[in-house]
Design an enzyme around this catalytic site. Structure first.
Site, mmCIF file in Angstrom:
data_model
loop_
_atom_site.group_PDB
_atom_site.id
_atom_site.type_symbol
_atom_site.label_atom_id
_atom_site.label_comp_id
_atom_site.label_asym_id
_atom_site.label_seq_id
_atom_site.Cartn_x
_atom_site.Cartn_y
_atom_site.Cartn_z
ATOM 1 N N ASP A 166 89.194 -15.750 -78.540
ATOM 2 C CA ASP A 166 88.504 -14.851 -77.782
ATOM 3 C C ASP A 166 88.987 -13.481 -77.528
ATOM 4 O OD1 ASP A 166 86.186 -14.296 -75.931
ATOM 5 O OD2 ASP A 166 87.630 -14.328 -74.185
ATOM 6 N N LYS A 212 73.758 -6.794 -78.623
ATOM 7 C CA LYS A 212 74.226 -7.932 -78.808
ATOM 8 C C LYS A 212 75.266 -7.855 -80.217
ATOM 9 C CE LYS A 212 70.894 -10.982 -76.543
ATOM 10 N NZ LYS A 212 69.852 -12.038 -76.921
#
Length: 246
Positions: A166, A212
């Protein structure tokens, strides 16, 4: 000088509406440091945790020197000098990237720390350095896992691996379209990572659709012979105002 800075900092509360207490002390408070101290805090540099320390193993240093030899440090407003990679500095708070961030970090949730940089002991947990290649839309992280990250006996915890994935993909996305938030993260664990070992975490921008960003990621041994983890991530770019609102 102190009086002028006190006036400026006196308005900080309006910039951070999520805080329950005033961001700055009252103007006439005895807690306001003298002018010289204010200036030192405002412009002093934070420790860059992406630089080598005594805990780095031979493989960590070898890869750092390999990528660093092809890179410049990423600095705001600086043009690419034609080198393939750029090293990204890393601090114990993302806030410290901002102008005056060292001082702001002392008055906005001063005890907060970036999760991967919250342990002072070198080598105990997350030791890593990131390099980005914007032209090829790639990011690579050299990661050395410390003894405090144990999951299965002698191996790295899956949650620690997910944290690093992440971190790497999020940093990559932020470099393309800052700021961003993680919308989705899918991880396939293939083989365990031994504690103390060094691995490569590589991310690639697959596509963008409006706000996105779709990024793929893989974690491998440093020679590429073993695949430890595969992942895909979706990030959504957001406004600073949205971030402050929480």
């Amino acid at each position: 000088m102190a009086r002028n800075l006190a006036r400026i900092l006196g308005g900080c509360g309006s910039l951070v509406p999520f805080m329950k207490t005033p961001a700055c002390p009252p103007r006439n408070s005895s807690s306001i440091p003298p002018a010289r101290t204010l200036v030192q805090m405002l412009f002093s540099k934070s420790r860059d945790f992406s630089l080598p320390n005594s805990s780095w193993g031979e493989e960590m240093m070898r890869l750092y020197e390999f990528y660093n030899g092809q890179s410049d440090v990423e600095t705001e407003g600086e043009e690419n000098q034609g080198r393939e990679w750029k090293r990204l500095p890393s601090y114990n708070r993302s806030l410290k990237y901002a102008t005056g961030g060292v001082y702001l970090s002392k008055i906005i949730q001063s005890k907060a720390r970036l999760f991967t940089r919250n342990i002072r002991e070198p080598g105990a947990a997350f030791e890593y350095v990131l390099f980005i290649n914007k032209e090829k839309e790639r990011c690579v992280c050299v990661f050395q896992a410390g003894h405090l990250l144990e999951g299965p006996p002698g191996h790295v915890h899956g949650g620690a691996i997910a944290t690093m994935i992440d971190t790497v993909t999020g940093t990559h996305a932020s470099a393309i379209s800052a700021p961003v938030m993680t919308a989705n993260l899918n991880i396939d664990y293939r083989s365990p990572i031994p504690l103390g070992s060094t691995v490569l975490i590589e991310s690639t921008l697959e596509k963008t659709e409006g706000r996105k960003l779709y990024i793929s990621c893989k974690v491998t041994s440093t020679d590429g012979s073993k695949r430890h983890t595969d992942a895909t991530a979706l990030f959504v770019s957001i406004s600073v105002a949205h971030l402050l609102k929480g």
